[in-house]
Write an enzyme that holds these catalytic residues in place. Structure first.
Site, PDB file in Angstrom:
ATOM      1  N   GLU A  54      76.668 -31.547 -77.722  1.00 46.88           N
ATOM      2  CA  GLU A  54      76.181 -32.749 -77.027  1.00 46.88           C
ATOM      3  C   GLU A  54      75.258 -32.382 -75.872  1.00 46.88           C
ATOM      4  OE1 GLU A  54      79.171 -31.977 -77.950  1.00 46.88           O
ATOM      5  OE2 GLU A  54      80.454 -33.698 -78.370  1.00 46.88           O
ATOM      6  N   CYS A  86      81.872 -33.350 -72.346  1.00 41.58           N
ATOM      7  CA  CYS A  86      80.755 -33.967 -73.060  1.00 41.58           C
ATOM      8  C   CYS A  86      80.825 -35.490 -72.994  1.00 41.58           C
ATOM      9  CB  CYS A  86      80.747 -33.519 -74.512  1.00 41.58           C
ATOM     10  SG  CYS A  86      80.286 -31.792 -74.679  1.00 41.58           S
ATOM     11  N   THR A 198      92.199  -2.652-103.689  1.00 41.84           N
ATOM     12  CA  THR A 198      90.756  -2.891-103.777  1.00 41.84           C
ATOM     13  C   THR A 198      89.997  -1.838-102.979  1.00 41.84           C
ATOM     14  OG1 THR A 198      91.076  -5.256-104.074  1.00 41.84           O
ATOM     15  CG2 THR A 198      88.937  -4.572-103.228  1.00 41.84           C
ATOM     16  N   GLU A 298      89.182 -11.804-100.897  1.00 38.08           N
ATOM     17  CA  GLU A 298      88.581 -11.353-102.162  1.00 38.08           C
ATOM     18  C   GLU A 298      89.620 -10.457-102.829  1.00 38.08           C
ATOM     19  OE1 GLU A 298      84.470 -10.140-102.281  1.00 38.08           O
ATOM     20  OE2 GLU A 298      84.003 -11.212-100.449  1.00 38.08           O
TER      21      GLU A 298
END
Ligand code: AOF
Ligand code: ZN
Length: 362
Positions: A54, A86, A198, A298
């Site tokens: 803002e 804001c 992995t 992943e």
């Protein structure tokens, strides 16, 4: 009016997307100021989280903010941070109307921003494109309300239903366009998580390697219960460039000091009762407490199965390629259709690959 509201809010959401992954623990918010149908100011939460959207939009609009409508993807804040709230700034600028997509669950705000605006005589409309905003703010909302990150699990499935080939490191299942999209997803995540299997098989870097976005790599997290990660792995060797956290049940093992000395952070985890596996719900809580809001996973077949079983994935991204893996393939943890407990929200095509996104049913 309602159509215009949705159109400008959609534009504010697109703006917010640009800084997602860049604003730290603060969500990336978009603001558009419109007067007489003309955009007079635009703002996105700045990298690092401040200034807020803002403030930036109001600065651009200057005096043209008077009488304008503000479109904000998140309820304007009401708390004193490094700058005044804001909501106060919008009031001071003479904004006439504020359209909000999602309310802010931060206990310091939680409806007070909207209330301040209304008390000042501003017309407030909330809930415009709320579902889209909840998606855009998913990480932040999850960390605030559930005390855990929003978890996206992504995997590529070959035409014969495999996610890789045993003992062979990375097998290319998808093409370059889908792979670029994966890297964009990494850039927009706070952290990326893989299992030690992995790391051992692929020795991945897990960074974002898109031109212009190389500095937006997420924190890399390895699930490594016995602390088996090799000090000469790519992850450990690059830990000083992009942070690496190793979640383990063996933080005091011999290996630990070498891994720490290389710049990795060790996370001492609890074991799942009766097993020697890391308890994921507790780890995720810990990650949220450290300010990580969006987590991309992943996974290999085992981690994927665990996350599905424990219902810890909020979103699944399945990329279906045309490649045939054939003999020695590792079967995907899902069948060819729609995963149980999830609903498909989008499907794109990247060349020959189909990119499908599913959200967990509430
Ligand atoms: C807004 N506009 O663009 C954003 C908001 O650490 P601070 O003081 O910046 O406050 C962080 C909180 O501010 C965050 O938890 C959320 O409530 C709000 N984020 N609010 O008015 C913005 N990013
Ligand atoms: Zn603010």
């Amino acid at each position: 009016m309602a159509d215009d509201d949705r159109r400008f809010m959609a534009a504010a959401l697109r703006l917010a997307e640009r800084h997602s992954g860049l604003t730290g623990t603060n969500p990336s918010v978009g603001t558009i100021l419109v007067r007489d149908g003309v955009v007079v100011g635009r703002g996105i939460t700045a990298p690092g989280g401040r200034p807020h959207a803002e403030t930036i939009a109001l600065a651009e609009a200057g005096e043209r903010a008077a009488g304008a409508t503000a479109y904000v993807t998140l309820e304007p804040c009401s708390h004193h941070g490094r700058t005044p709230p804001c909501a106060e700034a919008l009031i001071a600028a003479g904004v006439a109307r504020v359209v909000i997509a999602a309310s802010d669950p931060d206990p310091r705000v939680d409806g007070r921003g909207a209330a301040m605006l209304r008390a000042a005589g501003i017309v407030v409309e909330a809930g415009v494109l709320a579902a889209e905003a909840r998606r855009s703010l998913a990480g932040y909302l999850s960390r605030m309300t559930r005390k855990r990150p929003y978890v996206t699990m992504k995997f590529a499935i070959s035409a014969d239903g495999m996610i890789g080939r045993r003992g062979e490191g990375q097998v290319a299942i998808t093409g370059p366009d889908a792979n670029r999209q994966t890297h964009l997803l990494r850039a927009r995540s706070d952290a990326i998580l893989v299992g030690i299997g992995t790391v051992a098989a692929d020795d991945p870097s897990l960074t974002c390697r898109l031109p212009g976005l190389r500095d937006r790599s997420p924190t890399r997290i390895v699930l490594d219960s016995r602390l088996e990660i090799r000090p000469d792995s790519v992850l450990v060797r690059t830990a000083r460039d992009v942070p690496v956290m190793v979640a383990t049940l063996a933080p005091a093992s011999e290996q630990a000091s070498a891994i720490r000395a290389a710049g990795c952070e060790l996370l001492a985890c609890e074991a799942e009762p009766g097993t020697n596996r890391i308890a994921l719900p507790e780890l995720f809580e810990d990650l949220a407490a450290r300010g990580l809001s969006s987590l991309m996973v992943e996974p290999g077949a085992r981690l994927a199965a665990t996350l599905l079983e424990q219902q810890l994935a909020d979103r699944l991204i399945v990329v279906r390629g045309e490649t045939i893996v054939g003999a020695g393939g590792v079967l995907a943890p899902l069948d060819a259709g729609s995963p149980e407990g999830f609903r498909k929200v989008t499907e794109y095509r990247f060349g020959p690959d189909r990119w499908q996104e599913f959200e967990r049913l509430a």
